[in-house]
Write a protein that holds these residues in place. Structure first.
Motif, short mmCIF file in Angstrom:
data_model
loop_
_atom_site.label_atom_id
_atom_site.label_comp_id
_atom_site.label_asym_id
_atom_site.label_seq_id
_atom_site.Cartn_x
_atom_site.Cartn_y
_atom_site.Cartn_z
N PHE A 57 0.66 -1.38 0.47
CA PHE A 57 -0.09 -0.05 -0.10
C PHE A 57 0.74 1.66 -0.09
O PHE A 57 1.95 1.13 1.10
CB PHE A 57 -1.02 0.11 1.40
CG PHE A 57 -1.94 -1.10 1.45
CD1 PHE A 57 -3.31 -1.16 0.56
CD2 PHE A 57 -1.27 -2.11 2.95
CE1 PHE A 57 -4.08 -2.13 0.55
CE2 PHE A 57 -2.84 -2.87 2.39
CZ PHE A 57 -4.08 -2.85 1.49
N VAL A 58 0.25 1.93 -0.79
CA VAL A 58 1.19 3.21 -0.91
C VAL A 58 0.79 4.31 0.52
O VAL A 58 -0.75 4.34 0.43
CB VAL A 58 1.30 4.29 -1.82
CG1 VAL A 58 1.89 5.53 -1.96
CG2 VAL A 58 1.64 3.61 -3.30
N VAL A 63 3.26 6.31 -6.64
CA VAL A 63 3.39 5.64 -7.75
C VAL A 63 2.53 5.21 -9.04
O VAL A 63 1.70 5.69 -8.89
CB VAL A 63 3.55 4.28 -6.60
CG1 VAL A 63 3.74 3.96 -7.24
CG2 VAL A 63 4.54 5.09 -5.50
N PRO A 64 3.23 5.18 -10.03
CA PRO A 64 2.82 4.69 -10.76
C PRO A 64 1.51 3.68 -10.59
O PRO A 64 2.25 2.90 -10.11
CB PRO A 64 3.86 4.69 -12.15
CG PRO A 64 5.04 5.38 -11.53
CD PRO A 64 4.92 5.30 -10.37
N PRO A 65 -0.37 3.86 -11.38
CA PRO A 65 -0.33 2.10 -10.97
C PRO A 65 0.63 1.00 -11.48
O PRO A 65 1.17 0.96 -12.67
CB PRO A 65 -1.68 3.17 -12.15
CG PRO A 65 -1.11 4.78 -11.55
CD PRO A 65 -0.14 4.50 -12.04
N GLY A 66 -0.07 0.09 -10.98
CA GLY A 66 0.18 -1.23 -11.32
C GLY A 66 2.16 -1.36 -10.69
O GLY A 66 2.70 -2.40 -11.63
N ALA A 67 3.21 -0.06 -10.85
CA ALA A 67 4.08 -0.46 -10.27
C ALA A 67 4.95 -1.84 -9.18
O ALA A 67 4.26 -1.95 -8.21
CB ALA A 67 4.91 0.47 -9.93
N GLY A 76 10.61 7.19 -4.01
CA GLY A 76 10.93 8.02 -2.35
C GLY A 76 9.12 7.41 -2.16
O GLY A 76 9.36 8.47 -1.68
N ALA A 77 8.68 6.96 -2.21
CA ALA A 77 7.04 6.89 -1.63
C ALA A 77 7.85 6.42 -0.65
O ALA A 77 8.07 5.16 -0.54
CB ALA A 77 6.19 6.45 -2.47
N SER A 78 6.33 6.36 0.49
CA SER A 78 6.35 5.86 1.84
C SER A 78 5.02 4.56 2.04
O SER A 78 4.36 4.89 1.19
CB SER A 78 6.20 6.46 2.61
OG SER A 78 5.62 5.82 4.33
#
Length: 142
Positions: A57-58, A63-67, A76-78
């Motif tokens: 989960f972001v 984050v790009p979808p389906g990454a 760098g997303a949490s």
């Protein structure tokens, strides 16, 4: 100080520990192969090829979808990587089970060899020794 160090290293428990670590490292490779090459494919068949390690989960960030999880982390997303955690828990349980079976087999092997050693003729029982002492004391009085 060098003499004390040599004595420390020469102690049996230090050498045993070193041997245990080396064997543990070799055993880790075997268990990891067991998990990755034999057990996980079977689990994949049972669950329809589901691999939890990529699920997340972001919590914060874009984050790009389906990454993939790696891509999400690289942005760098949490991320809350619950799938990687579940895979680690499953792998731990499988490894713990394999170690349990190994220890159980070693204990069984040791108990069978110990049982053979104990089958040797034993000395007199406590009662027999007490009877001998009593008889000896009676003979001295007479």
């Amino acid at each position: 100080m060098i003499k004390e160090f040599k004595q420390f290293i020469a102690r049996g428990n230090v050498v045993d520990l070193a041997v245990g670590i080396i064997i543990g490292a070799a055993f880790t490779a075997i268990v990891n192969s067991l998990v990755a090459d034999l057990i996980n494919p079977i689990i994949g068949l049972v669950t329809g090829g589901t691999d939890f390690s990529g699920h997340y989960f972001v919590l914060k960030g874009e984050v790009p979808p389906g990454a993939s999880l790696a891509t999400a982390r690289n942005t760098g997303a949490s991320v809350f990587a619950w799938g990687a955690f579940m895979s680690s828990v499953i792998n731990f349980l499988i490894i713990a089970w394999a170690v349990f079976l190994l220890v159980k087999a070693v204990n069984k092997l040791q108990s069978s060899t110990i049982g053979k050693a104990e089958a040797a003729p034993s000395g007199p029982t406590q009662e027999e020794l007490l009877v001998e002492i009593r008889d000896e004391l009676r003979a001295r009085r007479a």
